[in-house]
Design a protein around this motif. Structure first.
Motif, PDB file in Angstrom:
ATOM      1  N   MET A  14      96.840 118.820  96.522  1.00 24.27           N
ATOM      2  CA  MET A  14      96.897 117.884  97.652  1.00 24.27           C
ATOM      3  C   MET A  14      97.451 118.566  98.898  1.00 24.27           C
ATOM      4  O   MET A  14      96.965 118.353 100.009  1.00 24.27           O
ATOM      5  N   SER A  15      98.462 119.412  98.708  1.00 25.73           N
ATOM      6  CA  SER A  15      99.041 120.158  99.824  1.00 25.73           C
ATOM      7  C   SER A  15      98.010 121.097 100.443  1.00 25.73           C
ATOM      8  O   SER A  15      97.875 121.187 101.672  1.00 25.73           O
ATOM      9  N   PHE A  16      97.262 121.792  99.597  1.00 23.79           N
ATOM     10  CA  PHE A  16      96.208 122.695 100.074  1.00 23.79           C
ATOM     11  C   PHE A  16      95.151 121.914 100.858  1.00 23.79           C
ATOM     12  O   PHE A  16      94.733 122.328 101.946  1.00 23.79           O
ATOM     13  N   SER A  17      94.720 120.777 100.322  1.00 21.08           N
ATOM     14  CA  SER A  17      93.691 119.967 100.982  1.00 21.08           C
ATOM     15  C   SER A  17      94.171 119.458 102.335  1.00 21.08           C
ATOM     16  O   SER A  17      93.407 119.441 103.314  1.00 21.08           O
ATOM     17  N   SER A  18      95.443 119.055 102.408  1.00 22.12           N
ATOM     18  CA  SER A  18      96.011 118.596 103.674  1.00 22.12           C
ATOM     19  C   SER A  18      95.980 119.698 104.718  1.00 22.12           C
ATOM     20  O   SER A  18      95.662 119.460 105.889  1.00 22.12           O
ATOM     21  N   SER A  19      96.286 120.925 104.305  1.00 26.16           N
ATOM     22  CA  SER A  19      96.294 122.036 105.257  1.00 26.16           C
ATOM     23  C   SER A  19      94.893 122.407 105.727  1.00 26.16           C
ATOM     24  O   SER A  19      94.702 122.775 106.892  1.00 26.16           O
ATOM     25  N   VAL A  20      93.911 122.318 104.848  1.00 30.61           N
ATOM     26  CA  VAL A  20      92.529 122.571 105.279  1.00 30.61           C
ATOM     27  C   VAL A  20      92.119 121.535 106.329  1.00 30.61           C
ATOM     28  O   VAL A  20      91.499 121.881 107.346  1.00 30.61           O
ATOM     29  N   CYS A  21      92.484 120.274 106.108  1.00 26.97           N
ATOM     30  CA  CYS A  21      92.220 119.243 107.118  1.00 26.97           C
ATOM     31  C   CYS A  21      92.941 119.591 108.414  1.00 26.97           C
ATOM     32  O   CYS A  21      92.396 119.429 109.513  1.00 26.97           O
ATOM     33  N   GLY A  22      94.187 120.085 108.285  1.00 34.64           N
ATOM     34  CA  GLY A  22      94.962 120.457 109.468  1.00 34.64           C
ATOM     35  C   GLY A  22      94.316 121.582 110.256  1.00 34.64           C
ATOM     36  O   GLY A  22      94.387 121.605 111.491  1.00 34.64           O
ATOM     37  N   TRP A  33      97.558 115.350 114.780  1.00 33.41           N
ATOM     38  CA  TRP A  33      97.137 115.204 113.395  1.00 33.41           C
ATOM     39  C   TRP A  33      97.305 116.520 112.636  1.00 33.41           C
ATOM     40  O   TRP A  33      97.607 116.524 111.438  1.00 33.41           O
ATOM     41  N   ALA A  34      97.110 117.653 113.314  1.00 32.25           N
ATOM     42  CA  ALA A  34      97.309 118.956 112.678  1.00 32.25           C
ATOM     43  C   ALA A  34      98.763 119.132 112.259  1.00 32.25           C
ATOM     44  O   ALA A  34      99.058 119.568 111.138  1.00 32.25           O
ATOM     45  N   VAL A  76      97.943 129.857 102.381  1.00 30.64           N
ATOM     46  CA  VAL A  76      97.016 129.116 103.250  1.00 30.64           C
ATOM     47  C   VAL A  76      97.767 128.047 104.037  1.00 30.64           C
ATOM     48  O   VAL A  76      97.649 127.958 105.261  1.00 30.64           O
ATOM     49  N   CYS A  77      98.569 127.243 103.325  1.00 30.08           N
ATOM     50  CA  CYS A  77      99.238 126.100 103.947  1.00 30.08           C
ATOM     51  C   CYS A  77     100.281 126.514 104.976  1.00 30.08           C
ATOM     52  O   CYS A  77     100.383 125.897 106.047  1.00 30.08           O
ATOM     53  N   PHE A  78     101.076 127.537 104.662  1.00 30.45           N
ATOM     54  CA  PHE A  78     102.222 127.883 105.492  1.00 30.45           C
ATOM     55  C   PHE A  78     102.125 129.292 106.078  1.00 30.45           C
ATOM     56  O   PHE A  78     103.071 129.762 106.700  1.00 30.45           O
ATOM     57  N   GLY A  79     100.966 129.922 105.860  1.00 25.40           N
ATOM     58  CA  GLY A  79     100.700 131.218 106.462  1.00 25.40           C
ATOM     59  C   GLY A  79      99.525 131.130 107.408  1.00 25.40           C
ATOM     60  O   GLY A  79      99.679 131.173 108.632  1.00 25.40           O
ATOM     61  N   VAL A  80      98.329 130.976 106.866  1.00 27.86           N
ATOM     62  CA  VAL A  80      97.107 130.950 107.673  1.00 27.86           C
ATOM     63  C   VAL A  80      97.053 129.723 108.591  1.00 27.86           C
ATOM     64  O   VAL A  80      96.746 129.842 109.788  1.00 27.86           O
ATOM     65  N   ALA A 141     106.967 124.325 107.759  1.00 25.80           N
ATOM     66  CA  ALA A 141     106.481 122.951 107.737  1.00 25.80           C
ATOM     67  C   ALA A 141     107.525 121.964 108.232  1.00 25.80           C
ATOM     68  O   ALA A 141     107.221 120.799 108.468  1.00 25.80           O
ATOM     69  N   VAL A 142     108.758 122.426 108.375  1.00 26.07           N
ATOM     70  CA  VAL A 142     109.820 121.614 108.967  1.00 26.07           C
ATOM     71  C   VAL A 142     110.070 122.050 110.410  1.00 26.07           C
ATOM     72  O   VAL A 142     110.135 121.226 111.328  1.00 26.07           O
ATOM     73  N   ALA A 143     110.195 123.369 110.607  1.00 24.58           N
ATOM     74  CA  ALA A 143     110.568 123.900 111.917  1.00 24.58           C
ATOM     75  C   ALA A 143     109.504 123.643 112.990  1.00 24.58           C
ATOM     76  O   ALA A 143     109.828 123.220 114.107  1.00 24.58           O
ATOM     77  N   LEU A 144     108.240 123.912 112.663  1.00 26.46           N
ATOM     78  CA  LEU A 144     107.184 123.766 113.667  1.00 26.46           C
ATOM     79  C   LEU A 144     106.954 122.308 114.080  1.00 26.46           C
ATOM     80  O   LEU A 144     106.857 122.022 115.284  1.00 26.46           O
ATOM     81  N   PRO A 145     106.890 121.350 113.143  1.00 29.22           N
ATOM     82  CA  PRO A 145     106.768 119.956 113.565  1.00 29.22           C
ATOM     83  C   PRO A 145     107.944 119.479 114.426  1.00 29.22           C
ATOM     84  O   PRO A 145     107.745 118.739 115.394  1.00 29.22           O
ATOM     85  N   LEU A 146     109.163 119.923 114.095  1.00 22.62           N
ATOM     86  CA  LEU A 146     110.315 119.514 114.886  1.00 22.62           C
ATOM     87  C   LEU A 146     110.236 120.086 116.303  1.00 22.62           C
ATOM     88  O   LEU A 146     110.553 119.390 117.278  1.00 22.62           O
TER      89      LEU A 146
END
Length: 211
Positions: A14-22, A33-34, A76-80, A141-146
């Protein structure tokens, strides 16, 4: 079918799929949304290990598969994904791209090192890990959104702060220090703060891309 299919890897997928959408949201300019997808990926990743450990009869192959699939998803999620998002947010100069390359390499090195040390640790003990070695890659995933949420208050310094954030986190990925794993209470507070902040951003957003 090859692979292992059980509930222990659902949150990782689910985490991977969320990042592909992002990633799709990033390249189409829907940055709110990203950022939401990045935060969601981080929230899901926080609990995937806890879910996996609830299955007591996992074989060694299933455990090793879990380690590998988690790290492959993380790059993918937290690198690419953050690299693409930061590029689309404005990190497009030559030095910016070099910085993003450094961030990606640091994250890759950190994950590979974690895999080696975690397999070694699991052969020696069944205890849960109490400390991370270096900053976890999911920290982005915490630092960038903040930081993104503070953009309206940053005036013209947002891009500068974005560069500094990526540099600092990349360095901390490969710095040898112990980072204590958050307790369940601390994790709950962190998850609640990020979730409320990101949802507030989405509800208050009335228009299109921020830039």
């Amino acid at each position: 079918m090859i692979g292992f299919y059980d509930y222990t890897v659902i949150l990782t997928y689910m985490s991977f799929s969320s990042s592909v959408c992002g990633i799709f949201f990033s390249v189409t300019g829907h940055f709110h949304w990203a950022v939401f997808c990045l935060a969601l990926s981080g929230l899901l990743d926080m609990f995937d290990g806890k879910v996996a450990r609830t299955k007591k009869n996992r074989s060694d192959d299933e455990k090793h598969f879990g380690i590998q699939i988690d790290s492959l998803s993380d790059i993918v999620c937290f690198g690419v994904f953050p690299i693409i998002l930061c590029y689309e947010l404005g990190m497009r100069h030559t030095y910016s791209i070099l910085l993003l390359i450094f961030y990606g390499l640091a994250g890759l090195i950190r994950l590979a090192y974690f895999n080696v040390m975690e397999e070694k640790r699991q052969k020696e003990t069944n205890d849960n890990r109490k400390y991370y070695q270096g900053l976890p890659i999911t920290s982005i995933a915490v630092a960038l959104p903040l930081l993104f949420l503070m953009e309206p208050y940053c005036l013209d310094s947002f891009i500068l702060l974005l560069h500094l954030l990526i540099l600092a986190i990349g360095i901390l990925f490969i710095t040898n220090f112990q980072f204590r794993k958050p307790t369940n209470r601390e994790l709950t507070i962190l998850v609640s703060v990020v979730t409320i902040a990101v949802l507030r951003m989405l509800f208050l957003w009335k228009g299109g891309p921020v830039r």
